[in-house]
Design a protein around this motif. Structure first.
Motif, PDB file in Angstrom:
ATOM      1  N   PHE A 107       0.832  -1.199   0.000  1.00 49.02           N
ATOM      2  CA  PHE A 107       0.000   0.000   0.000  1.00 49.02           C
ATOM      3  C   PHE A 107       0.873   1.258   0.000  1.00 49.02           C
ATOM      4  CE2 PHE A 107      -2.328   3.479   1.905  1.00 49.02           C
ATOM      5  CZ  PHE A 107      -3.530   3.435   1.214  1.00 49.02           C
ATOM      6  N   ILE A 108       1.871   1.284   0.883  1.00 48.06           N
ATOM      7  CA  ILE A 108       2.756   2.453   0.974  1.00 48.06           C
ATOM      8  C   ILE A 108       3.484   2.690  -0.353  1.00 48.06           C
ATOM      9  CG2 ILE A 108       4.876   3.339   2.056  1.00 48.06           C
ATOM     10  CD1 ILE A 108       3.953   1.925   4.640  1.00 48.06           C
ATOM     11  N   HIS A 109       3.970   1.599  -0.947  1.00 48.37           N
ATOM     12  CA  HIS A 109       4.719   1.712  -2.203  1.00 48.37           C
ATOM     13  C   HIS A 109       3.847   2.288  -3.315  1.00 48.37           C
ATOM     14  CE1 HIS A 109       6.542   0.121  -5.991  1.00 48.37           C
ATOM     15  NE2 HIS A 109       7.619   0.602  -5.412  1.00 48.37           N
ATOM     16  N   GLN A 110       2.612   1.762  -3.454  1.00 44.30           N
ATOM     17  CA  GLN A 110       1.766   2.219  -4.556  1.00 44.30           C
ATOM     18  C   GLN A 110       1.110   3.570  -4.274  1.00 44.30           C
ATOM     19  OE1 GLN A 110      -0.847  -1.174  -5.649  1.00 44.30           O
ATOM     20  NE2 GLN A 110       0.508  -1.376  -7.403  1.00 44.30           N
ATOM     21  N   TYR A 111       0.722   3.790  -3.011  1.00 42.94           N
ATOM     22  CA  TYR A 111      -0.018   5.017  -2.688  1.00 42.94           C
ATOM     23  C   TYR A 111       0.898   6.226  -2.527  1.00 42.94           C
ATOM     24  CZ  TYR A 111      -3.539   8.085  -0.664  1.00 42.94           C
ATOM     25  OH  TYR A 111      -4.403   9.126  -0.431  1.00 42.94           O
ATOM     26  N   ILE A 112       2.089   6.016  -1.973  1.00 38.00           N
ATOM     27  CA  ILE A 112       2.986   7.143  -1.715  1.00 38.00           C
ATOM     28  C   ILE A 112       4.118   7.205  -2.739  1.00 38.00           C
ATOM     29  CG2 ILE A 112       4.570   8.210  -0.056  1.00 38.00           C
ATOM     30  CD1 ILE A 112       2.798   7.030   2.165  1.00 38.00           C
ATOM     31  N   ILE A 113       4.928   6.130  -2.808  1.00 34.96           N
ATOM     32  CA  ILE A 113       6.087   6.154  -3.702  1.00 34.96           C
ATOM     33  C   ILE A 113       5.676   6.203  -5.164  1.00 34.96           C
ATOM     34  CG2 ILE A 113       8.169   4.896  -4.409  1.00 34.96           C
ATOM     35  CD1 ILE A 113       8.283   3.758  -1.541  1.00 34.96           C
ATOM     36  N   ARG A 114       4.615   5.444  -5.521  1.00 39.77           N
ATOM     37  CA  ARG A 114       4.140   5.416  -6.909  1.00 39.77           C
ATOM     38  C   ARG A 114       2.989   6.396  -7.138  1.00 39.77           C
ATOM     39  NH1 ARG A 114       6.900   3.840 -10.757  1.00 39.77           N
ATOM     40  NH2 ARG A 114       5.484   2.408 -11.775  1.00 39.77           N
ATOM     41  N   LEU A 115       2.818   7.329  -6.202  1.00 44.69           N
ATOM     42  CA  LEU A 115       1.961   8.508  -6.360  1.00 44.69           C
ATOM     43  C   LEU A 115       0.459   8.219  -6.464  1.00 44.69           C
ATOM     44  CD1 LEU A 115       4.177  10.472  -8.927  1.00 44.69           C
ATOM     45  CD2 LEU A 115       4.252  10.580  -6.434  1.00 44.69           C
ATOM     46  N   GLY A 116       0.012   7.116  -5.838  1.00 42.41           N
ATOM     47  CA  GLY A 116      -1.408   6.800  -5.860  1.00 42.41           C
ATOM     48  C   GLY A 116      -2.284   7.894  -5.268  1.00 42.41           C
ATOM     49  N   PHE A 117      -1.735   8.676  -4.327  1.00 42.71           N
ATOM     50  CA  PHE A 117      -2.514   9.747  -3.695  1.00 42.71           C
ATOM     51  C   PHE A 117      -2.949  10.804  -4.710  1.00 42.71           C
ATOM     52  CE2 PHE A 117       1.906  11.065  -3.378  1.00 42.71           C
ATOM     53  CZ  PHE A 117       1.876  12.412  -3.716  1.00 42.71           C
ATOM     54  N   LEU A 118      -2.224  10.908  -5.825  1.00 41.12           N
ATOM     55  CA  LEU A 118      -2.599  11.871  -6.867  1.00 41.12           C
ATOM     56  C   LEU A 118      -3.831  11.417  -7.646  1.00 41.12           C
ATOM     57  CD1 LEU A 118       0.911  12.892  -8.276  1.00 41.12           C
ATOM     58  CD2 LEU A 118      -0.545  14.167  -6.697  1.00 41.12           C
ATOM     59  N   ASP A 119      -4.218  10.143  -7.495  1.00 37.40           N
ATOM     60  CA  ASP A 119      -5.446   9.648  -8.130  1.00 37.40           C
ATOM     61  C   ASP A 119      -6.670   9.834  -7.234  1.00 37.40           C
ATOM     62  OD1 ASP A 119      -4.630   8.717 -10.693  1.00 37.40           O
ATOM     63  OD2 ASP A 119      -3.661   6.987  -9.763  1.00 37.40           O
TER      64      ASP A 119
END
Length: 264
Positions: free
Chosen positions: A214-226
């Motif tokens: 979750f951390i990798h996709q949401y933060i590092i891979r910028l999932g929060f921008l979606d």
């Protein structure tokens, strides 16, 4: 000397894909042959396909994605094969690029496609999918699906792989329950894959890996921008990892029980 036009076989595997398969088939009508391998759908997918004059549909039991796609590949009668998922659509520009590519004398043996991910009818720009690519176009005689993976199957290519410029459109998210069921199914198949490779269940990984996903996709891979879409996708993808370890634990217990039952 004039080079004869290369024929193309388009392949799809399906299970309960009504709502997706219609757009998929419409987008690959340019192929010379369309073959769909259906694993006994119950929502009318098979009946819909059976009534299409330019589609050959075959029912075949589903074991895992690799064996199902290998079976479908065996049915293709042309050297050039386009493999699309039932929830993917080939755009007109991609169609033109595919046609031009297979009729190029110095074409590669296989081609990677990048994908545009759609959350319902909105584009998903981040959440870990930015660099996702898959082999989708290849020469049948130069490839085989590796038998070491049961999900997210890998193609072994005897030759060179290149990348097409245009992207496939992937309608990955229909609704919450549909995507959740898909992710849990993937998780269980990944657990079987790990079990067959004799990988052992680990309590630390059981708790850490889903959180890291979750951390990798949401933060590092910028999932929060979606926005909200990113939260849903990243959570369900991490749930798939949790299910993988839960299922691996269950498989190990089942195996141990069977061992003790046969002990003298």
């Amino acid at each position: 000397m004039h080079t004869p036009k290369q024929n193309l076989s388009a392949l799809v595997i399906t299970y309960n894909e009504i709502g997706y398969i219609e757009k998929c088939i419409d987008s690959i009508l340019f192929a010379d042959e369309i073959i769909v391998v259906d694993s006994y759908s119950t929502d009318g997918t098979y009946e819909y396909l059976e009534n299409l004059p330019n589609v050959k549909v075959i029912q075949h039991p589903f074991t895992n994605f690799t064996t199902q796609k290998s079976f479908a590949l065996e049915q293709a009668s042309n050297e050039w094969v386009l493999f699309v998922d039932a929830d993917e659509v080939v755009t007109k520009k991609l169609e033109e690029e595919i046609t031009e590519t297979i009729n190029t004398p110095d074409a590669c043996e296989a081609y990677w496609f990048y994908r545009t991910f759609m959350f319902q009818n909105e584009r998903l720009k981040f959440s870990g999918w930015q660099t996702d690519k898959n082999h989708r176009l290849f020469r049948k005689s130069k490839v085989k699906y590796t038998d070491t993976k049961l999900v997210h199957e890998t193609l072994d290519v005897d030759g060179t792989s290149c990348i097409l410029k245009e992207k496939l459109t992937h309608y990955c998210y229909k609704d919450y329950e549909d995507y959740k069921a898909k992710m849990l199914h993937y998780g269980r198949l990944k657990a079987k894959e790990a079990f067959y490779k004799e990988k052992n269940f680990n309590y630390l990984l059981y708790f850490v890996k889903p959180i890291w996903k979750f951390i990798h996709q949401y933060i590092i891979r910028l999932g929060f921008l979606d926005g909200k879409k990113g939260i849903i996708i990243c959570y369900l993808n991490s749930l798939s990892v949790f299910e993988r370890y839960r299922e691996l634990k269950r498989l190990e217990k089942k195996n141990q029980l069977a061992y003790y039952l046969v002990m003298p």
